[in-house]
Design a protein around this motif. Sequence first.
Motif, PDB file in Angstrom:
ATOM      1  N   THR A 446      24.939  79.300  35.249  1.00 23.48           N
ATOM      2  CA  THR A 446      25.781  78.543  34.332  1.00 23.48           C
ATOM      3  C   THR A 446      25.392  77.070  34.370  1.00 23.48           C
ATOM      4  N   GLY A 447      25.148  76.505  33.188  1.00 28.02           N
ATOM      5  CA  GLY A 447      24.789  75.098  33.099  1.00 28.02           C
ATOM      6  C   GLY A 447      23.316  74.808  33.252  1.00 28.02           C
ATOM      7  N   ALA A 448      22.473  75.839  33.302  1.00 30.54           N
ATOM      8  CA  ALA A 448      21.030  75.620  33.416  1.00 30.54           C
ATOM      9  C   ALA A 448      20.515  74.854  32.203  1.00 30.54           C
ATOM     10  N   LYS A 449      19.401  74.146  32.391  1.00 26.27           N
ATOM     11  CA  LYS A 449      18.759  73.449  31.283  1.00 26.27           C
ATOM     12  C   LYS A 449      17.317  73.151  31.675  1.00 26.27           C
ATOM     13  N   PRO A 450      16.459  72.857  30.696  1.00 23.57           N
ATOM     14  CA  PRO A 450      15.053  72.590  31.005  1.00 23.57           C
ATOM     15  C   PRO A 450      14.877  71.388  31.931  1.00 23.57           C
ATOM     16  N   ASP A 451      13.874  71.467  32.772  1.00 29.09           N
ATOM     17  CA  ASP A 451      13.616  70.380  33.717  1.00 29.09           C
ATOM     18  C   ASP A 451      13.319  69.060  33.012  1.00 29.09           C
ATOM     19  N   ASN A 452      12.718  69.136  31.816  1.00 29.66           N
ATOM     20  CA  ASN A 452      12.361  67.896  31.120  1.00 29.66           C
ATOM     21  C   ASN A 452      13.505  67.339  30.279  1.00 29.66           C
ATOM     22  N   ALA A 453      14.703  67.978  30.364  1.00 34.60           N
ATOM     23  CA  ALA A 453      15.901  67.504  29.660  1.00 34.60           C
ATOM     24  C   ALA A 453      15.630  67.236  28.188  1.00 34.60           C
ATOM     25  N   THR A 454      14.919  68.176  27.559  1.00 35.64           N
ATOM     26  CA  THR A 454      14.543  68.033  26.161  1.00 35.64           C
ATOM     27  C   THR A 454      15.142  69.161  25.348  1.00 35.64           C
ATOM     28  N   LEU A 455      15.728  68.784  24.198  1.00 38.06           N
ATOM     29  CA  LEU A 455      16.269  69.780  23.281  1.00 38.06           C
ATOM     30  C   LEU A 455      15.776  69.458  21.871  1.00 38.06           C
ATOM     31  N   PHE A 456      16.340  70.125  20.854  1.00 33.06           N
ATOM     32  CA  PHE A 456      15.804  69.983  19.502  1.00 33.06           C
ATOM     33  C   PHE A 456      16.897  69.626  18.509  1.00 33.06           C
ATOM     34  N   ARG A 457      16.487  68.995  17.409  1.00 34.80           N
ATOM     35  CA  ARG A 457      17.385  68.646  16.312  1.00 34.80           C
ATOM     36  C   ARG A 457      16.542  68.412  15.079  1.00 34.80           C
ATOM     37  N   ASP A 458      17.169  68.017  13.975  1.00 36.41           N
ATOM     38  CA  ASP A 458      16.446  67.709  12.756  1.00 36.41           C
ATOM     39  C   ASP A 458      15.401  66.623  13.049  1.00 36.41           C
ATOM     40  N   ALA A 459      14.209  66.794  12.487  1.00 36.35           N
ATOM     41  CA  ALA A 459      13.108  65.884  12.814  1.00 36.35           C
ATOM     42  C   ALA A 459      13.365  64.457  12.358  1.00 36.35           C
ATOM     43  N   SER A 460      14.316  64.238  11.459  1.00 33.22           N
ATOM     44  CA  SER A 460      14.574  62.887  10.963  1.00 33.22           C
ATOM     45  C   SER A 460      15.373  62.024  11.945  1.00 33.22           C
ATOM     46  N   VAL A 461      15.912  62.630  12.999  1.00 36.89           N
ATOM     47  CA  VAL A 461      16.665  61.863  14.003  1.00 36.89           C
ATOM     48  C   VAL A 461      15.672  61.065  14.855  1.00 36.89           C
ATOM     49  N   PRO A 462      15.899  59.789  15.098  1.00 36.61           N
ATOM     50  CA  PRO A 462      14.960  58.979  15.880  1.00 36.61           C
ATOM     51  C   PRO A 462      14.683  59.589  17.264  1.00 36.61           C
ATOM     52  N   PHE A 463      13.440  59.458  17.723  1.00 32.13           N
ATOM     53  CA  PHE A 463      13.045  60.015  19.016  1.00 32.13           C
ATOM     54  C   PHE A 463      12.468  58.927  19.901  1.00 32.13           C
ATOM     55  N   ALA A 464      12.445  59.215  21.195  1.00 33.03           N
ATOM     56  CA  ALA A 464      11.873  58.291  22.171  1.00 33.03           C
ATOM     57  C   ALA A 464      10.607  58.891  22.768  1.00 33.03           C
ATOM     58  N   LYS A 465       9.606  58.061  22.943  1.00 31.69           N
ATOM     59  CA  LYS A 465       8.352  58.377  23.618  1.00 31.69           C
ATOM     60  C   LYS A 465       7.510  59.427  22.882  1.00 31.69           C
ATOM     61  N   GLN A 466       8.012  60.659  22.773  1.00 28.42           N
ATOM     62  CA  GLN A 466       7.231  61.705  22.115  1.00 28.42           C
ATOM     63  C   GLN A 466       8.160  62.752  21.528  1.00 28.42           C
ATOM     64  N   THR A 467       7.757  63.352  20.432  1.00 27.74           N
ATOM     65  CA  THR A 467       8.507  64.464  19.856  1.00 27.74           C
ATOM     66  C   THR A 467       7.553  65.591  19.496  1.00 27.74           C
ATOM     67  N   ASP A 468       8.008  66.812  19.706  1.00 27.73           N
ATOM     68  CA  ASP A 468       7.253  67.988  19.293  1.00 27.73           C
ATOM     69  C   ASP A 468       7.859  68.506  17.996  1.00 27.73           C
ATOM     70  N   ILE A 469       7.088  68.483  16.928  1.00 28.91           N
ATOM     71  CA  ILE A 469       7.541  68.915  15.614  1.00 28.91           C
ATOM     72  C   ILE A 469       7.373  70.424  15.495  1.00 28.91           C
ATOM     73  N   VAL A 470       8.455  71.114  15.137  1.00 29.01           N
ATOM     74  CA  VAL A 470       8.427  72.567  14.934  1.00 29.01           C
ATOM     75  C   VAL A 470       8.839  72.854  13.494  1.00 29.01           C
ATOM     76  N   PRO A 471       7.934  73.421  12.676  1.00 31.21           N
ATOM     77  CA  PRO A 471       8.303  73.718  11.291  1.00 31.21           C
ATOM     78  C   PRO A 471       8.747  75.168  11.116  1.00 31.21           C
ATOM     79  N   PHE A 472       9.655  75.373  10.181  1.00 30.13           N
ATOM     80  CA  PHE A 472       9.951  76.720   9.695  1.00 30.13           C
ATOM     81  C   PHE A 472       9.555  76.764   8.230  1.00 30.13           C
ATOM     82  N   VAL A 473       8.569  77.594   7.931  1.00 27.24           N
ATOM     83  CA  VAL A 473       8.051  77.702   6.573  1.00 27.24           C
ATOM     84  C   VAL A 473       8.132  79.156   6.130  1.00 27.24           C
TER      85      VAL A 473
END
Length: 652
Positions: A446-473
């Motif tokens: 319960t409460g687990a999360k990725p070690d890099n504390a990274t999650l996802f949202r709409d690509a238009s939201v500002p990001f820090a340092k680096q973002t991984d873009i994932v498309p659905f086409v």
Amino acid sequence: MKIADTAPARSKTKRLLSMVALSGLLGASIAFAPAVRAEHPWNMHLRAEAYQNAGQTALAVPIWDSLMRAGAADADWNTAALYAGRINTYYDSIGDYENAILYYELENEYWLKDGKDWGTNDLVRANQIRTTVELYGSAKEDESLVRAYAPKSGKLAKFEPEYGMYFGIYSEQDGEMGNEFYKSASIYGRDHAIYLAYATYGEEFPWRYAEHAKSAGGALQIAWQPLGGLDGVADGTYLREWARAAKAYGIPIFLRFAGEMNGDWTPWSGDAAKYIEKFRIVADVMRGESPNVAMVWSPGDVPRYNMAGFYPGDDYVDWVGVSLYTEPYSHGNPDESMEATTPIEKLEEVYGLYADRKPIMLSESAVSHYTNLDGKSHTDFGVMNLDRLYRVMPVKYPRLKAITYFNVDLKGKESRNDYLLRNNPAMLDLYKSIITGPYMLNQVKTGAKPDNATLFRDASVPFAKQTDIVPFVRIPDIWIGKLEYVLNGRTIAEQTKPPFGMALKAGDVPDGSVLELRVYNRAGQRVAAKQVPLSSLLSVQIDGRDQTFEQPPVIRNGSTLAPLRAIFEQMGAVVEWNGDTRTATGRKSGTTVSLTIGDDIAYVNGKAQKLDLPAQLVNGFTMAPARFVGEAFGGTVAWDGETHTVVIAKSK
């Protein structure tokens, strides 16, 4: 277990019966209100028929539309649905997919209002011809982003991760791994979080599977099947001893009792009231005897519109699961292609009903890459949809938090699809690369999360340092020939096969940037495009650790302003604020630093020091040039332009 996709069932039969019904209804001269209709509907119908028979169907469409709307206005949903069906068939046939989708969705809506599920196939077809281009991006954890991954109550369910994805596998029929779960890392590059086993109600607890899962450091999902029907399920010695056995192993157990109850292929389907009663009995016993058991209620994604009637209630369900398969044919029948269907839309119903309050899992899921019935390979289909299943679905549906892959080759039964990953090198390689990603979790708690504390949202939201873009086409042509990524008018990447997506660093994205994704079919034609604004944030790193501030750094007139109080306190200083003079003062180890809002002179132990830019208030926070803030108490400051990061090292 039901593997065949029944969504497009009865399409031809339904359409034939619908037309028969239409003739009968109109032959009876259904009366619409004469005050608002100058022409009798039967005459309108005959005129449209004449146009259609003469090969001028385009002239019939507005007449059908008028009859459809008249039927809807009179709540004659049957008639409205039948005319919507004629219109969507026409638009689909000429490739006018936008209008076809509109009328497919109307037909489904009208059938539902008429108390029938006959529009299910129309909804499937609407999604098959829908053009969709969506862009998601990774971002570092913050409170607003995490909220999208949490239930409305804010309280996580048993074993629910805060965010991230548990990945599981059913391996019993895989000759290479079988139930020797410890082999997972050697075969797939990583241990799985969940291992799936089947058990029959009335038989002993599946202790061998539990032992193997425990030795592999994983959790166990048990698909517990009352093959003799529900009547034998009762609170008694057997059920309680089984529950105590589950407790004895101590590992997390996801108990999927009597799954796929909404279909007609299981001995426990049909009687919703009895099903709910028995599920609640099992849930109550497990809650009292086995704190390490989470109850999973898991219908099939088909048939549609009936699953809610079997829901036992929030008090008895920890997780909501679903069986969801993606296959090139319907029911394994080569005459009914499902290549245009993706796993994405298959989750919509269960997700819309329950995700606001329960974590969602794909209890069983797989993508076919080979059809044994006709001996055809479908590698392109398999790879494209495996990428969607594991990389797109978790970012599109943030409450989807577990997927268990059904790793089986159904050579001679049911749909006869081959889902077995190791039978297709491209599928296996993609799966291995996906599950080794940081978003994938292999430890259940319960409460687990990725070690890099990274999650996802709409690509238009500002990001820090680096973002991984994932498309659905998704395009009506089905097959994607090329994706072209264009940043500020310049092509920065092209891809012709999954996995689709790319990484961008903050330094690549100046203010006012626009990312465009251009989609080409296999004929080389551009068939879709999507533009999103991109922007990056400035970051601060102190002694190698990324900092999170309520007010992040900003750039003003080419200079970076950093939050003074937050950084001074990280440097070990005590900070005071004088509201009358609007002066901030920091003290540490005999050093006193002060500066005043609007002044470009700061004072270090009373000695004046010129600032690159005057201190100023930003959203109520005192901001000062980053180099001064970092060096004021003896630190050193550097600038990483690639990631737009102020790098501060404290004095030793």
